[in-house]
Design a protein around this motif. Structure first.
Motif, PDB file in Angstrom:
ATOM      1  N   ASP A  66     -31.469  16.875  67.749  1.00 39.52           N
ATOM      2  CA  ASP A  66     -31.533  15.434  67.489  1.00 39.52           C
ATOM      3  C   ASP A  66     -30.243  14.749  67.924  1.00 39.52           C
ATOM      4  OD1 ASP A  66     -34.053  15.743  66.455  1.00 39.52           O
ATOM      5  OD2 ASP A  66     -33.407  15.765  64.351  1.00 39.52           O
ATOM      6  N   VAL A  67     -29.112  15.390  67.627  1.00 36.05           N
ATOM      7  CA  VAL A  67     -27.823  14.801  67.987  1.00 36.05           C
ATOM      8  C   VAL A  67     -27.695  14.685  69.501  1.00 36.05           C
ATOM      9  CG1 VAL A  67     -25.313  15.105  67.899  1.00 36.05           C
ATOM     10  CG2 VAL A  67     -26.706  15.652  65.895  1.00 36.05           C
ATOM     11  N   MET A  68     -28.003  15.773  70.211  1.00 35.18           N
ATOM     12  CA  MET A  68     -27.861  15.753  71.665  1.00 35.18           C
ATOM     13  C   MET A  68     -28.850  14.791  72.310  1.00 35.18           C
ATOM     14  SD  MET A  68     -25.269  17.549  72.047  1.00 35.18           S
ATOM     15  CE  MET A  68     -25.221  17.554  73.839  1.00 35.18           C
ATOM     16  N   THR A  69     -30.025  14.642  71.709  1.00 31.24           N
ATOM     17  CA  THR A  69     -30.994  13.666  72.222  1.00 31.24           C
ATOM     18  C   THR A  69     -30.435  12.258  72.113  1.00 31.24           C
ATOM     19  OG1 THR A  69     -32.890  15.072  71.651  1.00 31.24           O
ATOM     20  CG2 THR A  69     -33.316  12.713  71.940  1.00 31.24           C
ATOM     21  N   ASP A  70     -29.774  11.966  70.986  1.00 34.78           N
ATOM     22  CA  ASP A  70     -29.163  10.647  70.824  1.00 34.78           C
ATOM     23  C   ASP A  70     -28.084  10.411  71.872  1.00 34.78           C
ATOM     24  OD1 ASP A  70     -30.775   9.993  68.727  1.00 34.78           O
ATOM     25  OD2 ASP A  70     -29.270  10.298  67.160  1.00 34.78           O
ATOM     26  N   PHE A  71     -27.276  11.426  72.141  1.00 35.20           N
ATOM     27  CA  PHE A  71     -26.218  11.267  73.142  1.00 35.20           C
ATOM     28  C   PHE A  71     -26.803  11.068  74.536  1.00 35.20           C
ATOM     29  CE2 PHE A  71     -23.120  12.811  70.027  1.00 35.20           C
ATOM     30  CZ  PHE A  71     -22.011  12.039  70.359  1.00 35.20           C
ATOM     31  N   ARG A  72     -27.870  11.793  74.849  1.00 39.14           N
ATOM     32  CA  ARG A  72     -28.501  11.611  76.165  1.00 39.14           C
ATOM     33  C   ARG A  72     -29.096  10.217  76.294  1.00 39.14           C
ATOM     34  NH1 ARG A  72     -29.991  17.144  75.605  1.00 39.14           N
ATOM     35  NH2 ARG A  72     -31.967  16.585  74.652  1.00 39.14           N
ATOM     36  N   THR A  73     -29.630   9.701  75.190  1.00 41.55           N
ATOM     37  CA  THR A  73     -30.168   8.345  75.210  1.00 41.55           C
ATOM     38  C   THR A  73     -29.054   7.333  75.432  1.00 41.55           C
ATOM     39  OG1 THR A  73     -31.951   8.986  73.707  1.00 41.55           O
ATOM     40  CG2 THR A  73     -31.482   6.640  73.895  1.00 41.55           C
ATOM     41  N   LEU A  74     -27.897   7.614  74.852  1.00 39.54           N
ATOM     42  CA  LEU A  74     -26.756   6.720  75.000  1.00 39.54           C
ATOM     43  C   LEU A  74     -26.219   6.742  76.424  1.00 39.54           C
ATOM     44  CD1 LEU A  74     -24.697   4.844  73.559  1.00 39.54           C
ATOM     45  CD2 LEU A  74     -23.322   6.910  73.132  1.00 39.54           C
ATOM     46  N   SER A  75     -26.058   7.942  76.979  1.00 35.31           N
ATOM     47  CA  SER A  75     -25.517   8.064  78.335  1.00 35.31           C
ATOM     48  C   SER A  75     -25.734   9.473  78.856  1.00 35.31           C
ATOM     49  CB  SER A  75     -24.027   7.749  78.347  1.00 35.31           C
ATOM     50  OG  SER A  75     -23.469   8.006  79.626  1.00 35.31           O
ATOM     51  N   THR A  76     -26.109   9.557  80.123  1.00 35.73           N
ATOM     52  CA  THR A  76     -26.195  10.862  80.791  1.00 35.73           C
ATOM     53  C   THR A  76     -25.016  11.090  81.711  1.00 35.73           C
ATOM     54  OG1 THR A  76     -27.530   9.918  82.586  1.00 35.73           O
ATOM     55  CG2 THR A  76     -28.723  10.852  80.708  1.00 35.73           C
ATOM     56  N   GLU A  77     -24.061  10.164  81.692  1.00 35.87           N
ATOM     57  CA  GLU A  77     -22.935  10.232  82.614  1.00 35.87           C
ATOM     58  C   GLU A  77     -21.796  11.115  82.107  1.00 35.87           C
ATOM     59  OE1 GLU A  77     -22.737   8.661  85.682  1.00 35.87           O
ATOM     60  OE2 GLU A  77     -24.855   8.246  85.353  1.00 35.87           O
ATOM     61  N   TYR A  78     -21.754  11.341  80.774  1.00 31.20           N
ATOM     62  CA  TYR A  78     -20.621  12.050  80.196  1.00 31.20           C
ATOM     63  C   TYR A  78     -21.113  13.119  79.226  1.00 31.20           C
ATOM     64  CZ  TYR A  78     -18.660   7.779  82.043  1.00 31.20           C
ATOM     65  OH  TYR A  78     -18.357   6.742  82.882  1.00 31.20           O
ATOM     66  N   ALA A  79     -20.339  14.195  79.114  1.00 36.95           N
ATOM     67  CA  ALA A  79     -20.756  15.330  78.299  1.00 36.95           C
ATOM     68  C   ALA A  79     -20.065  15.299  76.936  1.00 36.95           C
ATOM     69  CB  ALA A  79     -20.430  16.640  79.020  1.00 36.95           C
ATOM     70  N   PRO A  80     -20.825  15.275  75.846  1.00 34.23           N
ATOM     71  CA  PRO A  80     -20.219  15.334  74.506  1.00 34.23           C
ATOM     72  C   PRO A  80     -19.756  16.756  74.178  1.00 34.23           C
ATOM     73  CG  PRO A  80     -22.608  15.274  74.331  1.00 34.23           C
ATOM     74  CD  PRO A  80     -22.287  15.136  75.789  1.00 34.23           C
ATOM     75  N   LYS A  81     -18.849  16.863  73.199  1.00 29.81           N
ATOM     76  CA  LYS A  81     -18.287  18.168  72.837  1.00 29.81           C
ATOM     77  C   LYS A  81     -18.353  18.387  71.323  1.00 29.81           C
ATOM     78  CE  LYS A  81     -15.163  18.930  76.704  1.00 29.81           C
ATOM     79  NZ  LYS A  81     -15.726  17.917  77.577  1.00 29.81           N
ATOM     80  N   LEU A  82     -18.609  19.638  70.959  1.00 30.27           N
ATOM     81  CA  LEU A  82     -18.604  20.019  69.554  1.00 30.27           C
ATOM     82  C   LEU A  82     -17.195  19.833  68.996  1.00 30.27           C
ATOM     83  CD1 LEU A  82     -20.387  21.224  67.308  1.00 30.27           C
ATOM     84  CD2 LEU A  82     -19.547  23.479  68.000  1.00 30.27           C
ATOM     85  N   THR A  83     -17.114  19.225  67.818  1.00 30.92           N
ATOM     86  CA  THR A  83     -15.818  18.838  67.256  1.00 30.92           C
ATOM     87  C   THR A  83     -15.743  19.235  65.781  1.00 30.92           C
ATOM     88  OG1 THR A  83     -15.688  16.961  68.779  1.00 30.92           O
ATOM     89  CG2 THR A  83     -14.250  16.896  66.846  1.00 30.92           C
ATOM     90  N   PHE A  84     -14.559  19.703  65.384  1.00 29.56           N
ATOM     91  CA  PHE A  84     -14.322  20.073  63.990  1.00 29.56           C
ATOM     92  C   PHE A  84     -13.134  19.296  63.442  1.00 29.56           C
ATOM     93  CE2 PHE A  84     -16.085  23.774  66.132  1.00 29.56           C
ATOM     94  CZ  PHE A  84     -17.130  24.134  65.293  1.00 29.56           C
ATOM     95  N   GLU A  85     -13.125  19.147  62.123  1.00 31.07           N
ATOM     96  CA  GLU A  85     -11.946  18.639  61.444  1.00 31.07           C
ATOM     97  C   GLU A  85     -11.235  19.803  60.772  1.00 31.07           C
ATOM     98  OE1 GLU A  85     -12.255  15.451  58.746  1.00 31.07           O
ATOM     99  OE2 GLU A  85     -13.187  14.075  60.181  1.00 31.07           O
ATOM    100  N   LEU A  86      -9.907  19.779  60.836  1.00 31.40           N
ATOM    101  CA  LEU A  86      -9.092  20.697  60.049  1.00 31.40           C
ATOM    102  C   LEU A  86      -8.824  20.038  58.705  1.00 31.40           C
ATOM    103  CD1 LEU A  86      -6.498  21.808  62.744  1.00 31.40           C
ATOM    104  CD2 LEU A  86      -8.481  23.080  61.937  1.00 31.40           C
ATOM    105  N   ARG A  87      -8.848  20.827  57.652  1.00 29.29           N
ATOM    106  CA  ARG A  87      -8.638  20.255  56.324  1.00 29.29           C
ATOM    107  C   ARG A  87      -7.187  20.441  55.904  1.00 29.29           C
ATOM    108  NH1 ARG A  87     -11.533  21.932  51.962  1.00 29.29           N
ATOM    109  NH2 ARG A  87     -12.204  23.923  52.793  1.00 29.29           N
ATOM    110  N   LEU A  88      -6.534  19.323  55.678  1.00 34.28           N
ATOM    111  CA  LEU A  88      -5.145  19.353  55.235  1.00 34.28           C
ATOM    112  C   LEU A  88      -5.062  19.659  53.744  1.00 34.28           C
ATOM    113  CD1 LEU A  88      -3.764  16.176  57.031  1.00 34.28           C
ATOM    114  CD2 LEU A  88      -3.279  18.551  57.636  1.00 34.28           C
ATOM    115  N   SER A  89      -3.950  20.246  53.344  1.00 33.81           N
ATOM    116  CA  SER A  89      -3.680  20.420  51.912  1.00 33.81           C
ATOM    117  C   SER A  89      -3.400  19.054  51.292  1.00 33.81           C
ATOM    118  CB  SER A  89      -2.478  21.344  51.721  1.00 33.81           C
ATOM    119  OG  SER A  89      -1.323  20.768  52.329  1.00 33.81           O
TER     120      SER A  89
END
Length: 277
Positions: free
Chosen positions: A147-170
């Motif tokens: 579903d997420v990648m479908t939304d990104f393709r609908t938004l734009s096929t010109e650029y590639a999205p990347k999996l992203t994480f947050e680091l949790r600070l103390s």
């Protein structure tokens, strides 16, 4: 192939026809078996022979084949369809080609984007630096990556999205929670997909009140491309904190890691952005 003056009867052998079209006799026999055409047989030796009209038809068949028309469709076009039905069949093929071109373009875009990321890794000096982060278009990953990648393709096929994480600070924001301190492991928390804002796509998202995207604005950050040993070496976290402390910076929000390269059960490269004061 013999020309008409050399061949008074306009009759050709299977080898002559195969050589003329640059295909094998096996292919011609296979096409006949599939019903593309019916050759005639010599009364004397039962050998196949091809009339001039059949050779002209086979030329038409092979042109259809070059356009990617299936053998079944060629049989229908040649034997069952009228001109209008044949035109419809070719239109459907043209639409399929358009879809394939779009898919290939999307693949090329992602290849280009990852090549740029790999080149960025190769050219990185491994040093931390302070710079402005890019504006990122984000969407959190729920139950379905599709579903997420479908939304990104609908938004734009010109650029590639990347999996992203947050680091949790103390809580004191002077360390990053490690696997020994976190049931989730490695201090990785929110998982999302992000894409750099190109062509003012962020403005389009802001105007869409129903959009599932959100915008991560540009911020002053400590930046580096870091290498993490999967399940073992997270020294880059310590280096980030040490850089911040030595330069008098305070981490103001959870750093993010955008995935650049992952080696199977070995190590990974991430694009690190850590917001600071």
């Amino acid at each position: 192939m013999r020309n008409d003056q050399e061949n008074d009867n306009n009759i050709y052998s299977i080898k002559e026809v195969a050589d003329y079209f640059g295909i094998s006799t096996h292919t011609l026999r296979y096409y006949e078996k599939l019903g593309v055409y019916e050759s005639e047989r010599s009364m004397e030796n039962n050998y196949r022979f091809f009339s001039r009209e059949l050779v002209i038809y086979l030329d038409y068949v092979l042109r259809m084949k070059e356009m990617g028309i299936s053998i079944d469709s060629i049989v229908n076009i040649g034997r069952l369809y009228n001109v209008k039905q044949s035109a419809n069949a070719l239109n459907e093929r043209a639409k399929a080609i358009d879809r394939k071109i779009e898919d290939l373009w999307r693949q090329k875009v992602r290849i280009r984007d990852y090549l740029e990321s790999y080149q960025y890794i190769l050219e990185s000096d491994g040093n931390f630096a302070v710079q402005e982060s890019p504006v990122l278009i984000c969407q959190d990953v729920g139950d379905s990556m599709i579903d997420v990648m479908t939304d990104f393709r609908t938004l734009s096929t010109e650029y590639a999205p990347k999996l992203t994480f947050e680091l949790r600070l103390s809580e004191d924001r002077h360390s990053i929670i490690r696997s020994s301190e976190s049931a989730e492991g490695r201090g990785l928390d929110i998982q999302s997909v992000t894409m750099e804002n190109e062509d003012d796509l962020a403005d389009k998202i802001r105007r869409d009140t129903n959009s599932r995207f959100y915008i991560r604005p540009s911020r002053t950050c400590i930046h580096n491309v870091i290498k993490l040993g999967t399940g073992s070496d997270y020294s880059a976290y310590d280096e980030l904190i040490a850089f911040a402390d030595s330069h008098g910076y305070t981490l103001t929000d959870n750093p993010i890691l955008r995935t650049f390269y992952i080696s199977y059960y070995s190590y990974a490269y991430y694009d690190l952005w850590a917001p600071i004061d």
